[in-house]
Design an enzyme around this catalytic site. Structure first.
Site, PDB file in Angstrom:
ATOM      1  N   CYS A  40      -1.163   6.981 -12.040  1.00  0.00           N
ATOM      2  CA  CYS A  40      -1.663   5.718 -11.495  1.00  0.00           C
ATOM      3  C   CYS A  40      -2.904   5.991 -10.643  1.00  0.00           C
ATOM      4  O   CYS A  40      -3.068   7.053 -10.056  1.00  0.00           O
ATOM      5  CB  CYS A  40      -0.591   5.047 -10.645  1.00  0.00           C
ATOM      6  SG  CYS A  40      -1.088   3.409 -10.025  1.00  0.00           S
ATOM      7  N   ASP A  42      -3.528   4.668  -7.897  1.00  0.00           N
ATOM      8  CA  ASP A  42      -3.148   4.491  -6.490  1.00  0.00           C
ATOM      9  C   ASP A  42      -3.631   5.671  -5.634  1.00  0.00           C
ATOM     10  O   ASP A  42      -3.397   6.833  -5.983  1.00  0.00           O
ATOM     11  CB  ASP A  42      -1.612   4.372  -6.408  1.00  0.00           C
ATOM     12  CG  ASP A  42      -1.146   3.886  -5.051  1.00  0.00           C
ATOM     13  OD1 ASP A  42      -1.439   4.573  -4.044  1.00  0.00           O
ATOM     14  OD2 ASP A  42      -0.488   2.831  -4.987  1.00  0.00           O
ATOM     15  N   ARG A  44      -2.592   6.883  -3.053  1.00  0.00           N
ATOM     16  CA  ARG A  44      -1.541   7.698  -2.414  1.00  0.00           C
ATOM     17  C   ARG A  44      -0.938   8.733  -3.351  1.00  0.00           C
ATOM     18  O   ARG A  44       0.005   9.427  -2.992  1.00  0.00           O
ATOM     19  CB  ARG A  44      -0.437   6.776  -1.880  1.00  0.00           C
ATOM     20  CG  ARG A  44      -0.908   5.806  -0.817  1.00  0.00           C
ATOM     21  CD  ARG A  44       0.104   4.706  -0.601  1.00  0.00           C
ATOM     22  NE  ARG A  44       0.246   3.857  -1.793  1.00  0.00           N
ATOM     23  CZ  ARG A  44       1.096   2.830  -1.871  1.00  0.00           C
ATOM     24  NH1 ARG A  44       1.876   2.526  -0.853  1.00  0.00           N
ATOM     25  NH2 ARG A  44       1.153   2.116  -2.972  1.00  0.00           N
TER      26      ARG A  44
HETATM   27 ZN    ZN Z   1       0.639   2.457  -8.951  1.00  0.00          ZN
END
Ligand code: ZN
Length: 205
Positions: A40, A42, A44
């Site tokens: 992903c 993302d 993080r």
């Molecule tokens: Zn994600």
């Protein structure tokens, strides 16, 4: 502009050379990663850091909600290069619990283009609606959908012709499904690894 990032960059490069003077020279010559990471976007979920790999050791493709759509030229280009040219031995499809992309796919709100991108997750959700409806806790249901999405993407990768052709010519290649936990930094191996065409049938997400 962005002087703090440039400072960080200089410190990072100096640190690498201090430990290993030939580090960048060696990498400049060639990359020979054994792993392709499909994860992903993302912020993080930093691929290399999570698995403790240096530059040159992990070929990385990231997008919203770690999808492997069989019509996406970006993902397919990465996949073909990784399999045919780099000859990676492992493809890791890595989702993460608490994925906002997965949540956005099924929350009923409209956001624009990303709703189309996330369409495959709505299909996974629909195919598994009975299992998901039985999960009373919202967070647990969301996490299960994250896992089911990873398993579906493992199937997409493993059934792709680039991967199928690699297996047909005897190339060593495995496709794995993992989910990373933002809460403790650990990956959960979903146990859906596919080593060859014959194992694909038992994946039923
Ligand atoms: Zn994600």
């Amino acid at each position: 502009m962005l002087d703090d990032l440039k400072d960080n960059n200089r410190n990072w490069a100096a640190g690498k050379v201090a430990v290993d003077p030939g580090f960048f020279k060696r990498l400049e010559g060639q990359q020979a990663p054994k792993y392709l990471w499909i994860g992903c976007a993302d912020s993080r979920v930093p691929a290399n850091e999570i698995v403790g790999l240096d530059p040159g050791e992990l070929f990385v493709h990231r997008n919203v909600a770690n999808l492997a759509p069989p019509q996406d030229a970006n993902y397919l280009s990465v996949l073909q290069f990784a399999v045919d040219v780099l000859k990676v031995e492992h493809i890791l499809v890595v989702g993460h619990y608490g994925c906002g992309g997965v949540a956005a796919a099924v929350d009923g709100q409209r956001r624009g283009l990303v709703d189309h991108w996330l369409h495959p997750i709505r299909e996974v959700h629909h195919d598994h609606r009975h299992e998901l409806e039985e999960i009373g806790d919202d967070r647990a249901r969301w996490d299960r959908l994250v896992e089911l999405n990873v398993i579906r993407q493992v199937r997409n990768v493993a059934s792709d012709v680039f991967v199928q052709d690699a297996w047909a010519r005897g190339q060593k290649l495995a496709v794995h499904g993992w989910v990373y936990s933002l809460s403790n930094g650990l990956v959960n191996d979903l146990g859906v690894t596919v080593h060859g065409h014959a194992e694909l049938d038992r994946l039923n997400p």
